[in-house]
Motif scaffolding. Structure first.
Motif, mmCIF file in Angstrom:
data_model
loop_
_atom_site.group_PDB
_atom_site.id
_atom_site.type_symbol
_atom_site.label_atom_id
_atom_site.label_comp_id
_atom_site.label_asym_id
_atom_site.label_seq_id
_atom_site.Cartn_x
_atom_site.Cartn_y
_atom_site.Cartn_z
ATOM 1 N N SER A 206 0.865 -1.181 0.000
ATOM 2 C CA SER A 206 0.000 0.000 0.000
ATOM 3 C C SER A 206 0.903 1.234 0.000
ATOM 4 N N LEU A 207 0.314 2.386 -0.225
ATOM 5 C CA LEU A 207 1.097 3.616 -0.204
ATOM 6 C C LEU A 207 1.787 3.797 1.143
ATOM 7 N N ALA A 208 1.063 3.596 2.237
ATOM 8 C CA ALA A 208 1.653 3.779 3.568
ATOM 9 C C ALA A 208 2.806 2.806 3.802
ATOM 10 N N GLU A 209 2.635 1.571 3.386
ATOM 11 C CA GLU A 209 3.697 0.580 3.583
ATOM 12 C C GLU A 209 4.908 0.922 2.711
ATOM 13 N N HIS A 210 4.650 1.379 1.506
ATOM 14 C CA HIS A 210 5.713 1.801 0.592
ATOM 15 C C HIS A 210 6.534 2.928 1.234
ATOM 16 N N VAL A 211 5.862 3.955 1.706
ATOM 17 C CA VAL A 211 6.542 5.103 2.309
ATOM 18 C C VAL A 211 7.225 4.698 3.615
ATOM 19 N N ALA A 212 6.556 3.869 4.421
ATOM 20 C CA ALA A 212 7.152 3.417 5.684
ATOM 21 C C ALA A 212 8.448 2.655 5.433
ATOM 22 N N ALA A 213 8.452 1.793 4.423
ATOM 23 C CA ALA A 213 9.648 0.999 4.139
ATOM 24 C C ALA A 213 10.782 1.886 3.633
ATOM 25 N N ASP A 214 10.538 2.633 2.565
ATOM 26 C CA ASP A 214 11.620 3.429 1.975
ATOM 27 C C ASP A 214 12.098 4.542 2.900
ATOM 28 N N CYS A 215 11.182 5.267 3.493
ATOM 29 C CA CYS A 215 11.578 6.379 4.371
ATOM 30 C C CYS A 215 12.106 5.868 5.712
ATOM 31 N N GLY A 216 11.513 4.804 6.220
ATOM 32 C CA GLY A 216 11.996 4.222 7.472
ATOM 33 C C GLY A 216 13.416 3.707 7.347
ATOM 34 N N VAL A 217 13.718 3.044 6.243
ATOM 35 C CA VAL A 217 15.081 2.547 6.022
ATOM 36 C C VAL A 217 16.045 3.723 5.875
ATOM 37 N N ALA A 218 15.626 4.781 5.186
ATOM 38 C CA ALA A 218 16.499 5.952 5.040
ATOM 39 C C ALA A 218 16.825 6.559 6.404
ATOM 40 N N LEU A 219 15.812 6.713 7.249
ATOM 41 C CA LEU A 219 16.058 7.238 8.602
ATOM 42 C C LEU A 219 16.940 6.278 9.400
ATOM 43 N N ALA A 220 16.729 4.981 9.228
ATOM 44 C CA ALA A 220 17.554 3.988 9.920
ATOM 45 C C ALA A 220 19.020 4.132 9.510
ATOM 46 N N HIS A 221 19.271 4.380 8.233
ATOM 47 C CA HIS A 221 20.651 4.574 7.775
ATOM 48 C C HIS A 221 21.287 5.808 8.418
ATOM 49 N N VAL A 222 20.514 6.861 8.562
ATOM 50 C CA VAL A 222 21.043 8.061 9.220
ATOM 51 C C VAL A 222 21.462 7.719 10.648
ATOM 52 N N ILE A 223 20.627 6.981 11.343
ATOM 53 C CA ILE A 223 20.925 6.617 12.728
ATOM 54 C C ILE A 223 22.116 5.666 12.805
ATOM 55 N N VAL A 224 22.152 4.669 11.928
ATOM 56 C CA VAL A 224 23.249 3.701 11.920
ATOM 57 C C VAL A 224 24.586 4.385 11.648
ATOM 58 N N GLU A 225 24.565 5.420 10.834
ATOM 59 C CA GLU A 225 25.791 6.157 10.516
ATOM 60 C C GLU A 225 26.201 7.103 11.647
ATOM 61 N N GLY A 226 25.486 7.062 12.769
ATOM 62 C CA GLY A 226 25.833 7.914 13.902
ATOM 63 C C GLY A 226 25.433 9.362 13.700
ATOM 64 N N GLU A 227 24.418 9.591 12.887
ATOM 65 C CA GLU A 227 24.017 10.952 12.532
ATOM 66 C C GLU A 227 22.623 11.306 13.060
ATOM 67 N N TRP A 228 22.187 10.664 14.120
ATOM 68 C CA TRP A 228 20.843 10.893 14.661
ATOM 69 C C TRP A 228 20.574 12.377 14.911
ATOM 70 N N GLU A 229 21.572 13.112 15.359
ATOM 71 C CA GLU A 229 21.370 14.528 15.679
ATOM 72 C C GLU A 229 21.029 15.368 14.451
ATOM 73 N N ARG A 230 21.181 14.823 13.270
ATOM 74 C CA ARG A 230 20.838 15.551 12.048
ATOM 75 C C ARG A 230 19.328 15.608 11.816
ATOM 76 N N LEU A 231 18.569 14.819 12.540
ATOM 77 C CA LEU A 231 17.104 14.861 12.445
ATOM 78 C C LEU A 231 16.644 15.967 13.379
ATOM 79 N N ARG A 232 16.191 17.064 12.821
ATOM 80 C CA ARG A 232 15.962 18.267 13.625
ATOM 81 C C ARG A 232 14.598 18.880 13.409
ATOM 82 N N THR A 233 14.281 19.768 14.361
ATOM 83 C CA THR A 233 13.109 20.629 14.278
ATOM 84 C C THR A 233 13.620 22.058 14.171
#
Length: 182
Positions: free
Chosen positions: A113-140
């Motif tokens: 579904s659209l939600a599952e598609h976005v959850a998978a692709d965007c979730g993995v992208a965010l996971a890569h940011v965290i795995v690379e030690g870049e969690w602080e780059r996710l900002r408000t």
């Protein structure tokens, strides 16, 4: 952050999705199916059929889940939230080349579904940011009247505003005017 086209695209997609939420200080950017269709087309989400009210509801819920990841007060909380989202998604990695884009990865199942598609692709992208030690780059955004999110892609991790042309410029002008009054 040296990510390929697919990761950069997915990170931009999750940021744009979260920033459609009224909880980021604006109107609901996904108020109806037309808004959802516009989002899908603007973000070039591939392999999606006819959108339904169910898609709209699921994507709105997903948007709030992603927003909570950006608002997480520590990396462990962000990891737990992402793991929960990813565990509810059928992740099926595969190489794809379409719509003029170079070879890249997709993580969603073919019949997602659209939600599952976005959850998978965007979730993995965010996971890569965290795995690379870049969690602080996710900002408000640091502007007092803005709650929009962004991924700080600056080399020295110094970006503080969602957009330098709007929030950044407005805050710099306000600081200048305050100094001039003093």
């Amino acid at each position: 952050m040296p990510f390929g086209h697919d990761m950069v695209h997915s990170l931009a997609t999750v940021v744009e999705l979260v920033n459609t939420s009224p909880s980021t200080g604006g109107d609901d950017g996904l108020a109806d199916l037309n808004d959802l269709q516009t989002f899908v087309e603007a973000r070039e989400v591939s392999g999606i059929g006819v959108l339904t009210p169910r898609d709209l509801g699921q994507v709105r819920m997903l948007r709030e889940s992603f927003h909570r990841v950006f608002l997480a007060t520590d990396q462990l909380s962000a990891v737990r939230m992402l793991n929960t989202m990813l565990s509810e998604t059928r992740i099926t990695p595969r190489l794809a080349e379409h719509d003029g884009h170079p070879l890249h990865m997709h993580y969603f199942a073919q019949d997602a579904s659209l939600a599952e598609h976005v959850a998978a692709d965007c979730g993995v992208a965010l996971a890569h940011v965290i795995v690379e030690g870049e969690w602080e780059r996710l900002r408000t955004c640091s502007a007092p009247d803005c709650e929009r999110v962004f991924v700080d892609e600056s080399r020295n991790r110094s970006r503080v505003y969602c957009d330098s042309r709007t929030c950044g410029n407005r805050m710099h002008v306000a600081a200048y005017r305050a100094r001039r009054r003093a």
